[in-house]
Design a protein around this motif. Structure first.
Motif, short mmCIF file in Angstrom:
data_model
loop_
_atom_site.label_atom_id
_atom_site.label_comp_id
_atom_site.label_asym_id
_atom_site.label_seq_id
_atom_site.Cartn_x
_atom_site.Cartn_y
_atom_site.Cartn_z
N SER A 125 0.47 -1.29 0.08
CA SER A 125 -0.06 -0.05 -0.12
C SER A 125 0.74 1.12 0.05
N THR A 126 0.15 2.36 -0.48
CA THR A 126 1.04 3.69 -0.67
C THR A 126 0.18 4.79 -0.63
N PRO A 127 0.56 5.98 -0.14
CA PRO A 127 -0.46 6.86 -0.21
C PRO A 127 -0.89 7.14 -1.74
N ASN A 128 -2.06 7.50 -1.97
CA ASN A 128 -2.92 7.67 -3.06
C ASN A 128 -2.81 9.14 -3.62
N ILE A 129 -1.68 9.30 -4.55
CA ILE A 129 -1.54 10.74 -4.97
C ILE A 129 -2.44 10.89 -6.19
N GLU A 130 -3.22 10.11 -6.59
CA GLU A 130 -4.39 9.99 -7.54
C GLU A 130 -5.73 10.39 -7.22
N CYS A 131 -5.76 10.35 -5.93
CA CYS A 131 -7.06 10.62 -5.42
C CYS A 131 -7.61 12.01 -5.60
N ALA A 132 -9.13 12.43 -5.26
CA ALA A 132 -9.43 13.73 -5.77
C ALA A 132 -8.85 14.86 -5.09
N LYS A 137 -4.76 19.18 -5.14
CA LYS A 137 -3.59 19.83 -4.56
C LYS A 137 -2.59 20.03 -5.59
N PHE A 138 -2.33 19.06 -6.49
CA PHE A 138 -1.37 19.38 -7.53
C PHE A 138 -1.86 20.33 -8.52
N LEU A 139 -2.94 20.34 -8.91
CA LEU A 139 -3.47 21.38 -9.63
C LEU A 139 -3.25 22.82 -9.38
N ARG A 140 -3.23 22.73 -7.96
CA ARG A 140 -3.19 24.29 -7.00
C ARG A 140 -1.76 24.50 -6.84
N PHE A 144 2.47 16.97 -4.35
CA PHE A 144 1.80 15.88 -4.13
C PHE A 144 1.35 15.80 -2.89
N ARG A 145 0.21 15.33 -2.51
CA ARG A 145 -0.51 15.39 -1.42
C ARG A 145 0.22 14.34 -0.37
N TRP A 146 0.58 14.39 0.77
CA TRP A 146 1.26 13.60 1.72
C TRP A 146 2.97 13.49 1.30
N PHE A 147 3.24 14.54 0.55
CA PHE A 147 4.68 14.43 0.24
C PHE A 147 5.04 16.14 0.21
N ASP A 148 4.31 16.78 0.85
CA ASP A 148 4.87 18.32 1.02
C ASP A 148 4.94 18.54 2.41
N ALA A 149 5.12 19.94 2.86
CA ALA A 149 5.72 20.40 3.88
C ALA A 149 4.68 19.72 5.05
#
Length: 227
Positions: A125-132, A137-140, A144-149
């Motif tokens: 399992s791994t954090p889902n960077i492709e979830c809504a 977050k990536f668009l804004r 990547f979600r869970w990989f930022d500050a």
């Protein structure tokens, strides 16, 4: 698979262990299966498997100070070749919330491929960077979600399904299945973002649910390819 036991503290996101358990239940591994858990944390997952009747269990990680599981703990650095530290082969290898911490996912997959019996499976399992929320977050922000500050500073390797497919193919694996975990909601999403995320599920392709994804990898071909 049901049992009553006193669980240890899970380090994975809530719902991940349940999703992995449901996933391997569909694979019908007998109780005699040899199982290796990589990056076991406190041993919560190993303890759950033990409570269900699995006994041929091994845990491997770099630091066993917090490990309290019922299976033997083998010290090994998952960023380095570790297969030689273990004896025999395994029917199932699990690695929950591990691959995003690794410097070389390909090395890890090759080592797992070397340790699996024919017909064995690697479930990770791994954090889902492709979830809504991840896509929003990536668009804004371009992050990547869970990989930022705001995320775990040891998260260094974001993994999408297409990237995992490419790496897995080079290491003698194919993705057999994947699923979100938990199935629907997103932990820690601001209230104002939730309607936007829900709307995105109607207009964007793919399954946008789940904070994490659970992948089942099966071995294919002749084995790992050279690096």
């Amino acid at each position: 698979m049901t049992s009553t036991y006193t669980p240890l503290r899970e380090r994975a996101i809530a719902g991940v262990h349940n999703a992995v358990l449901e996933t391997i239940s569909t694979l019908n591994f007998p109780l005699s299966s040899r199982i290796l858990d990589c990056g076991p944390g406190t041993g919560a997952w190993v303890a759950r498997l033990h409570s269900l009747g699995y006994r041929d269990l091994t845990a491997m990680g770099i630091d066993g100070r917090d490990y309290q599981g019922p299976a033997p703990f083998v010290s090994g650095n998952l960023n380095e070749p570790f297969a030689s530290s273990l004896s025999g082969r395994y029917d199932l290898i699990t690695a929950m919330e591990v691959i995003e911490h690794l410097e070389s996912p390909a090395l890890f997959l090759r080592q797992c491929r070397e340790l699996l019996n024919p017909g064995g499976r690697l479930v990770l399992s791994t954090p889902n960077i492709e979830c809504a929320p991840g896509r929003l977050k990536f668009l804004r922000s371009g992050q990547f979600r869970w990989f930022d500050a705001h995320g775990d500073p040891t998260h260094i390797t974001p993994m999408s399904r297409p990237i995992l497919e490419r790496i897995a193919g080079r290491c003698g694996f194919a993705i057999d299945s994947d699923r979100p975990a938990p199935d629907c909601r997103w932990r820690g999403t601001a209230a104002w973002k939730t309607p936007i995320c829900l709307a995105m599920t109607f207009f964007f392709s793919g399954d946008l649910s789940g904070d994490c994804r659970v992948f089942v990898l099966k071995s294919v071909g002749a084995g790992p390819q050279p690096q």
